[in-house]
Design an enzyme around this catalytic site. Structure first.
Site, short mmCIF file in Angstrom:
data_model
loop_
_atom_site.label_atom_id
_atom_site.label_comp_id
_atom_site.label_asym_id
_atom_site.label_seq_id
_atom_site.Cartn_x
_atom_site.Cartn_y
_atom_site.Cartn_z
N TYR A 9 -59.14 54.05 -8.55
CA TYR A 9 -59.80 55.30 -8.95
C TYR A 9 -61.00 55.98 -7.73
CZ TYR A 9 -57.34 54.75 -13.11
OH TYR A 9 -56.34 54.85 -14.20
N ASP A 24 -49.06 40.87 -13.79
CA ASP A 24 -47.60 41.26 -14.56
C ASP A 24 -47.13 40.13 -15.40
OD1 ASP A 24 -47.88 39.62 -12.07
OD2 ASP A 24 -46.00 39.83 -11.53
N LYS A 68 -54.30 40.48 -9.35
CA LYS A 68 -53.10 40.45 -8.63
C LYS A 68 -53.30 39.88 -7.38
CE LYS A 68 -48.40 41.32 -8.06
NZ LYS A 68 -47.46 40.71 -8.91
N ASP A 102 -56.59 50.24 -17.23
CA ASP A 102 -55.99 51.19 -17.90
C ASP A 102 -54.52 51.15 -18.38
OD1 ASP A 102 -55.37 54.03 -18.41
OD2 ASP A 102 -54.86 54.63 -16.34
#
Ligand code: ATP
Length: 352
Positions: free
Chosen positions: A141, A221, A188, A245
């Site tokens: 962002y 994930d 991640k 988000d």
């Protein structure tokens, strides 16, 4: 008397924020609302989606209750702001949306989203009780995107020690105040070793100062899969901006949908309360929106303002209406409109 900036926003925003305002006032909370426009309506009326009046009001009140604001889906849409920001920077800055502009300009570095089951609300699970902490100021962002050539675009992901430590400390303090014992850091880092690696390492190091809170970590994930399989195993989730988000919407789905998920943004000297959902243009203006997420955001606001009795009254009246199941919106399995559900909650607060 607490003064509160009220931003109705776009789409279903005016319907759900006026519901929350009426209910807070009916609960007898010592508050006064200052209404200011932001979003597409403000753009039409004032020529800018984020007029200076919004910042002037929040500078006075330090607290805002905000409805969703629409971001046009056009490649070059930017929200321009010219003011001194929270870090003392001046000059014209541009942001990808009104919400991002408010979060950045006001230094609202964390978004807190509690997700839990409510009585009589149908959902696939019945013992979800999560608090999501989404870092709010950086990651993808950053708004730094460009075309490299005609067929290739790039976006820059920024993760800093400073922002990661700040959000981790906030989350751990918040969980400690709630008496919670567990936080999961989400990342991640197996692929984004430097950026997400820094977020993970910083959060883990910060957590060493909180021996009373158990810390674990998940690759994003795997977390999504586990959330869907066994959500009750998680307590607090700490995530960088983009994963925060996405996982927030997923988590809202675990307890019955976006109509139920409240949120709060906190910065060094002000706070802004807003539901997780967006403007829902498909149901806007039709008296169909569930006001619950914004009402629960207002409950968070009352707790922040140290008005726990009013917060409990509002939540109690909402739960009573949910339990009766007569005056609830379509997404909650009823056929009442936004206004009828609001009146039923106000009725409970007035003792009827
Ligand atoms: P935006 O572009 O502003 O994010 P959107 O429609 O893409 O809007 P949401 O507003 O979050 O995203 O809505 C996603 C779906 O959830 C829509 O089908 C919408 O009708 C539903 N929804 C969202 N909020 C509510 C609510 N408060 N009450 C009932 N349904 C809702």
């Amino acid at each position: 008397m607490h003064r509160i900036t009220l931003i109705a926003g776009d789409g279903i925003g005016p319907e759900v924020t006026s519901a929350a305002r009426d209910i807070v006032l009916a609960a007898g909370a010592p508050v006064a609302f200052e209404e200011v426009a932001a979003g597409q309506r403000a753009e039409r009326e004032c020529g800018t989606p984020l007029p200076a009046a919004v910042f002037d009001s929040i500078a006075r009140t330090k607290v805002a209750l905000k409805g969703p604001t629409q971001t046009p889906f056009s490649g070059d849409y930017r929200v321009h702001v010219e003011r001194r920001d929270v870090e003392g920077r001046t000059g014209m800055r541009s942001h990808p949306s009104v919400t991002v502009a408010l979060r950045k300009e006001l230094g609202l570095f964390v978004n807190v989203r509690p997700i839990k089951n409510y009585p009589s609300v149908a959902s696939r699970y019945d013992d979800v009780d999560l608090v999501i902490f989404r870092e709010n100021s950086e990651d993808l962002y950053s708004g730094i995107e460009r075309m490299i050539d005609e067929g290739t675009a790039e976006a820059i992901k920024i993760i800093s020690y400073r922002a990661s430590e700040r959000v981790a400390r906030f989350a751990l303090e918040y969980l400690r105040k709630l008496g919670r014992k567990k936080v999961t850091i989400v990342h991640k880092a197996n692929v984004m070793r430097l950026t997400d690696g820094l977020f993970l390492k910083t959060a883990q190091e910060t957590a060493r100062h909180y021996p009373d809170i158990e810390v674990d970590q998940r690759v994003v994930d795997a977390l999504c899969m586990e959330l869907v399989m066994k959500p009750e195993q998680f307590g607090g989730l700490l995530l960088p901006n983009l994963y925060g988000d996405i996982v927030s919407d997923l988590a809202a789905g675990l307890v019955g949908g976006l109509g139920l998920a409240p949120g709060a943004n906190f910065g060094p000297d002000c706070a802004m309360f807003e539901a997780v959902h967006g403007t829902a243009p498909d149901i806007a203006g039709q008296d169909l929106a569930n006001p619950m997420a914004t009402i629960l955001s207002a409950v968070m606001m009352l707790r922040y303002l140290d008005e726990p009795a009013a917060a409990d009254r509002v939540e109690g009246a909402l739960v009573a209406v949910l339990q009766e199941k007569r005056q609830v919106t379509r997404d909650l399995g009823g056929n009442a409109g936004t206004r009828a559900m609001t009146s039923a909650i106000v009725g409970k607060l007035n003792g009827s």
